[in-house]
Design an enzyme around this catalytic site. Structure first.
Site, PDB file in Angstrom:
ATOM      1  N   ASP A 105     -91.278  70.198 -35.252  1.00 41.60           N
ATOM      2  CA  ASP A 105     -92.014  71.290 -35.908  1.00 41.60           C
ATOM      3  C   ASP A 105     -92.617  72.307 -34.936  1.00 41.60           C
ATOM      4  O   ASP A 105     -93.172  73.309 -35.372  1.00 41.60           O
ATOM      5  CB  ASP A 105     -93.125  70.693 -36.813  1.00 41.60           C
ATOM      6  CG  ASP A 105     -94.058  69.739 -36.048  1.00 41.60           C
ATOM      7  OD1 ASP A 105     -94.517  68.746 -36.643  1.00 41.60           O
ATOM      8  OD2 ASP A 105     -94.312  69.980 -34.859  1.00 41.60           O
ATOM      9  N   HIS A 120     -86.240  64.748 -30.299  1.00 38.50           N
ATOM     10  CA  HIS A 120     -85.292  64.869 -31.432  1.00 38.50           C
ATOM     11  C   HIS A 120     -84.944  66.325 -31.693  1.00 38.50           C
ATOM     12  O   HIS A 120     -84.564  66.687 -32.797  1.00 38.50           O
ATOM     13  CB  HIS A 120     -85.881  64.221 -32.702  1.00 38.50           C
ATOM     14  CG  HIS A 120     -85.985  62.741 -32.593  1.00 38.50           C
ATOM     15  ND1 HIS A 120     -86.878  61.988 -33.322  1.00 38.50           N
ATOM     16  CD2 HIS A 120     -85.326  61.849 -31.798  1.00 38.50           C
ATOM     17  CE1 HIS A 120     -86.750  60.704 -33.001  1.00 38.50           C
ATOM     18  NE2 HIS A 120     -85.814  60.592 -32.084  1.00 38.50           N
ATOM     19  N   CYS A 131     -68.687  78.295 -34.152  1.00 41.45           N
ATOM     20  CA  CYS A 131     -68.592  79.085 -32.907  1.00 41.45           C
ATOM     21  C   CYS A 131     -69.696  78.772 -31.908  1.00 41.45           C
ATOM     22  O   CYS A 131     -69.704  79.290 -30.791  1.00 41.45           O
ATOM     23  CB  CYS A 131     -68.610  80.580 -33.258  1.00 41.45           C
ATOM     24  SG  CYS A 131     -70.233  81.168 -33.803  1.00 41.45           S
ATOM     25  N   CYS A 151     -69.531  84.224 -38.636  1.00 40.62           N
ATOM     26  CA  CYS A 151     -68.126  83.767 -38.470  1.00 40.62           C
ATOM     27  C   CYS A 151     -67.739  82.862 -39.627  1.00 40.62           C
ATOM     28  O   CYS A 151     -66.611  82.357 -39.656  1.00 40.62           O
ATOM     29  CB  CYS A 151     -67.968  83.031 -37.122  1.00 40.62           C
ATOM     30  SG  CYS A 151     -68.414  81.272 -37.185  1.00 40.62           S
ATOM     31  N   GLY A 188     -99.431  58.493 -34.165  1.00 34.63           N
ATOM     32  CA  GLY A 188     -98.765  58.842 -35.424  1.00 34.63           C
ATOM     33  C   GLY A 188     -97.287  58.539 -35.466  1.00 34.63           C
ATOM     34  O   GLY A 188     -96.505  59.328 -36.002  1.00 34.63           O
ATOM     35  N   THR A 189     -96.903  57.389 -34.897  1.00 35.11           N
ATOM     36  CA  THR A 189     -95.493  57.000 -35.024  1.00 35.11           C
ATOM     37  C   THR A 189     -95.403  55.543 -35.454  1.00 35.11           C
ATOM     38  O   THR A 189     -96.182  54.693 -35.024  1.00 35.11           O
ATOM     39  CB  THR A 189     -94.712  57.212 -33.710  1.00 35.11           C
ATOM     40  OG1 THR A 189     -93.340  56.826 -33.923  1.00 35.11           O
ATOM     41  CG2 THR A 189     -95.281  56.417 -32.546  1.00 35.11           C
ATOM     42  N   SER A 190     -94.440  55.272 -36.344  1.00 33.73           N
ATOM     43  CA  SER A 190     -94.225  53.887 -36.797  1.00 33.73           C
ATOM     44  C   SER A 190     -93.452  53.101 -35.741  1.00 33.73           C
ATOM     45  O   SER A 190     -93.265  51.894 -35.869  1.00 33.73           O
ATOM     46  CB  SER A 190     -93.439  53.899 -38.122  1.00 33.73           C
ATOM     47  OG  SER A 190     -92.161  54.504 -37.899  1.00 33.73           O
ATOM     48  N   GLU A 216    -102.449  52.908 -39.623  1.00 32.15           N
ATOM     49  CA  GLU A 216    -102.228  51.475 -39.862  1.00 32.15           C
ATOM     50  C   GLU A 216    -101.512  50.847 -38.676  1.00 32.15           C
ATOM     51  O   GLU A 216    -100.972  51.542 -37.814  1.00 32.15           O
ATOM     52  CB  GLU A 216    -101.407  51.289 -41.140  1.00 32.15           C
ATOM     53  CG  GLU A 216    -100.089  52.036 -41.129  1.00 32.15           C
ATOM     54  CD  GLU A 216     -99.540  52.234 -42.552  1.00 32.15           C
ATOM     55  OE1 GLU A 216    -100.315  52.325 -43.504  1.00 32.15           O
ATOM     56  OE2 GLU A 216     -98.299  52.308 -42.655  1.00 32.15           O
TER      57      GLU A 216
HETATM   58  N1  APR Z   1    -103.093  60.018 -38.369  1.00 28.55           N
HETATM   59  C1  APR Z   1    -102.495  59.049 -37.620  1.00 28.55           C
HETATM   60  N2  APR Z   1    -101.360  58.410 -37.986  1.00 28.55           N
HETATM   61  C2  APR Z   1    -100.816  58.763 -39.169  1.00 28.55           C
HETATM   62  C3  APR Z   1    -101.366  59.750 -40.014  1.00 28.55           C
HETATM   63  C4  APR Z   1    -102.555  60.383 -39.565  1.00 28.55           C
HETATM   64  N3  APR Z   1    -103.172  61.335 -40.307  1.00 28.55           N
HETATM   65  N4  APR Z   1    -100.586  59.858 -41.131  1.00 28.55           N
HETATM   66  C5  APR Z   1     -99.584  58.969 -40.975  1.00 28.55           C
HETATM   67  N5  APR Z   1     -99.716  58.306 -39.807  1.00 28.55           N
HETATM   68  C6  APR Z   1     -98.832  57.297 -39.239  1.00 28.55           C
HETATM   69  C7  APR Z   1     -98.226  56.337 -40.235  1.00 28.55           C
HETATM   70  O1  APR Z   1     -99.085  55.219 -40.411  1.00 28.55           O
HETATM   71  C8  APR Z   1     -96.924  55.950 -39.523  1.00 28.55           C
HETATM   72  O2  APR Z   1     -97.122  54.837 -38.667  1.00 28.55           O
HETATM   73  O3  APR Z   1     -97.747  58.001 -38.671  1.00 28.55           O
HETATM   74  C9  APR Z   1     -96.596  57.171 -38.672  1.00 28.55           C
HETATM   75  C10 APR Z   1     -95.437  57.981 -39.210  1.00 28.55           C
HETATM   76  O4  APR Z   1     -94.290  57.172 -39.095  1.00 28.55           O
HETATM   77  P1  APR Z   1     -92.868  57.769 -39.515  1.00 28.55           P
HETATM   78  O5  APR Z   1     -92.990  58.480 -40.814  1.00 28.55           O
HETATM   79  O6  APR Z   1     -91.881  56.655 -39.376  1.00 28.55           O
HETATM   80  O7  APR Z   1     -92.581  58.891 -38.428  1.00 28.55           O
HETATM   81  P2  APR Z   1     -92.012  58.707 -36.969  1.00 28.55           P
HETATM   82  O8  APR Z   1     -92.501  57.448 -36.368  1.00 28.55           O
HETATM   83  O9  APR Z   1     -92.270  59.962 -36.262  1.00 28.55           O
HETATM   84  O10 APR Z   1     -90.431  58.571 -37.248  1.00 28.55           O
HETATM   85  C11 APR Z   1     -89.598  58.551 -36.112  1.00 28.55           C
HETATM   86  O11 APR Z   1     -87.698  58.646 -37.582  1.00 28.55           O
HETATM   87  O12 APR Z   1     -86.701  59.494 -39.448  1.00 28.55           O
HETATM   88  C12 APR Z   1     -86.751  59.596 -38.083  1.00 28.55           C
HETATM   89  O13 APR Z   1     -86.209  61.455 -36.803  1.00 28.55           O
HETATM   90  C13 APR Z   1     -87.195  60.955 -37.632  1.00 28.55           C
HETATM   91  O14 APR Z   1     -88.525  61.521 -35.701  1.00 28.55           O
HETATM   92  C14 APR Z   1     -88.455  60.688 -36.843  1.00 28.55           C
HETATM   93  C15 APR Z   1     -88.310  59.234 -36.456  1.00 28.55           C
END
Ligand code: APR
Length: 252
Positions: A105, A120, A131, A151, A188-190, A216
């Site tokens: 983003d 990503h 092209c 094209c 903020g990543t799972s 979480e």
């Molecule tokens: N603050 C902190 N954490 C947050 C918040 C917030 N306000 N809102 C959500 N989260 C956490 C969730 O708990 C979750 O663990 O952010 C995480 C989002 O996880 P995903 O939706 O799986 O996103 P991400 O980990 O970036 O996914 C990785 O998967 O689908 C592909 O290419 C896509 O880049 C992405 C990749």
């Protein structure tokens, strides 16, 4: 979450020699961009096998562009939030050397972060599959989907779909940052998608500190996270910066 954990995180960050952030969709949720997984996750509404895999895009570009068009509509209105800004401040203070983001983003750059590795890709440019010409998304009409190049080739966002490889430069730069890193701020990543999710493991294997900011627990939390800060990134990261600023001189 206890203030003590936040204080310990501020202390660790102040003492780190080379801190790097790894961010995921959760850092942009409060900018209005949906995450992929979890209760409100995008993958609850769109099956990633049919909308996020490169073979799905090649077979049904118009169908995938319906989802992409929705996301672009949201991204166009999205602004950097307090969490993006906090990371840019930490870089400005010399306490954060880079942000490796899984997001496409562009909000880290718009918040002022200078060293951003887009693992990503970036949704702000589209590439013609015929092209190879590239366009900024705002130059392209999304009234008709899929959007096409003059094209007549189909335009694809310059992002990594499942089944595609990570841009080689981003891959090598991100792993080089992880090699140099002695503290990774995972926000903020799972941590379910590889190879991005390998980065904190690499840091932990070398004895680095992992500070996780998430609503979480994730697969990392009990595996290798040193300090788990449970909560919203837009709440916790600015408080972390304030603590580092206020106590900074006390830690060193
Ligand atoms: N603050 C902190 N954490 C947050 C918040 C917030 N306000 N809102 C959500 N989260 C956490 C969730 O708990 C979750 O663990 O952010 C995480 C989002 O996880 P995903 O939706 O799986 O996103 P991400 O980990 O970036 O996914 C990785 O998967 O689908 C592909 O290419 C896509 O880049 C992405 C990749």
């Amino acid at each position: 979450m206890s203030d003590d954990a936040l204080f310990q995180a501020a202390e660790a960050l102040s003492r780190a020699h080379y801190a790097v952030a790894l961010t995921g969709a959760g850092i942009s949720v409060e900018s209005g961009i949906p995450a992929f997984r979890g209760a409100q996750g995008l993958w609850n509404r769109y099956d990633p096998a049919q909308y996020a895999h490169i073979s799905a895009f090649m077979d049904h570009p118009g169908k995938v562009w319906k989802m992409l068009g929705e996301l672009y509509g949201i991204m166009k209105r999205a602004q950097p939030n307090a969490a993006h800004i906090a990371l840019a401040e930490l870089e400005e203070m010399g306490l954060l050397k880079a942000v490796v983001t899984q997001n496409v983003d562009g909000l880290h750059q718009r918040a002022g972060s200078k060293r951003v590795i887009e693992f990503h890709g970036n949704g702000e440019t589209l590439v013609c599959l015929s092209c190879g010409r590239s366009f900024r998304v705002e130059e392209v009409s999304l009234d008709e989907l899929p959007p096409r190049c003059p094209c007549s080739g189909i335009l694809k966002p310059n992002v990594v779909f499942f089944g595609e490889s990570i841009p080689p430069e981003a891959l090598s730069e991100a792993f080089e940052e992880a090699r140099r890193c002695d503290l990774m701020l995972v926000v903020g990543t799972s941590a379910q998608v590889y190879p991005a999710a390998e980065l904190p493991y690499k840091v932990a294997r070398e004895g680095g500190t992992i500070i996780e900011v998430n609503l979480e627990e994730t697969g990392l939390t009990h595996d290798l996270t040193t300090l788990f800060l449970k909560g919203r990134a837009t709440d916790l990261l600015p408080r972390l910066v304030d603590l580092v600023k206020a106590e900074g001189q006390a830690f060193t």
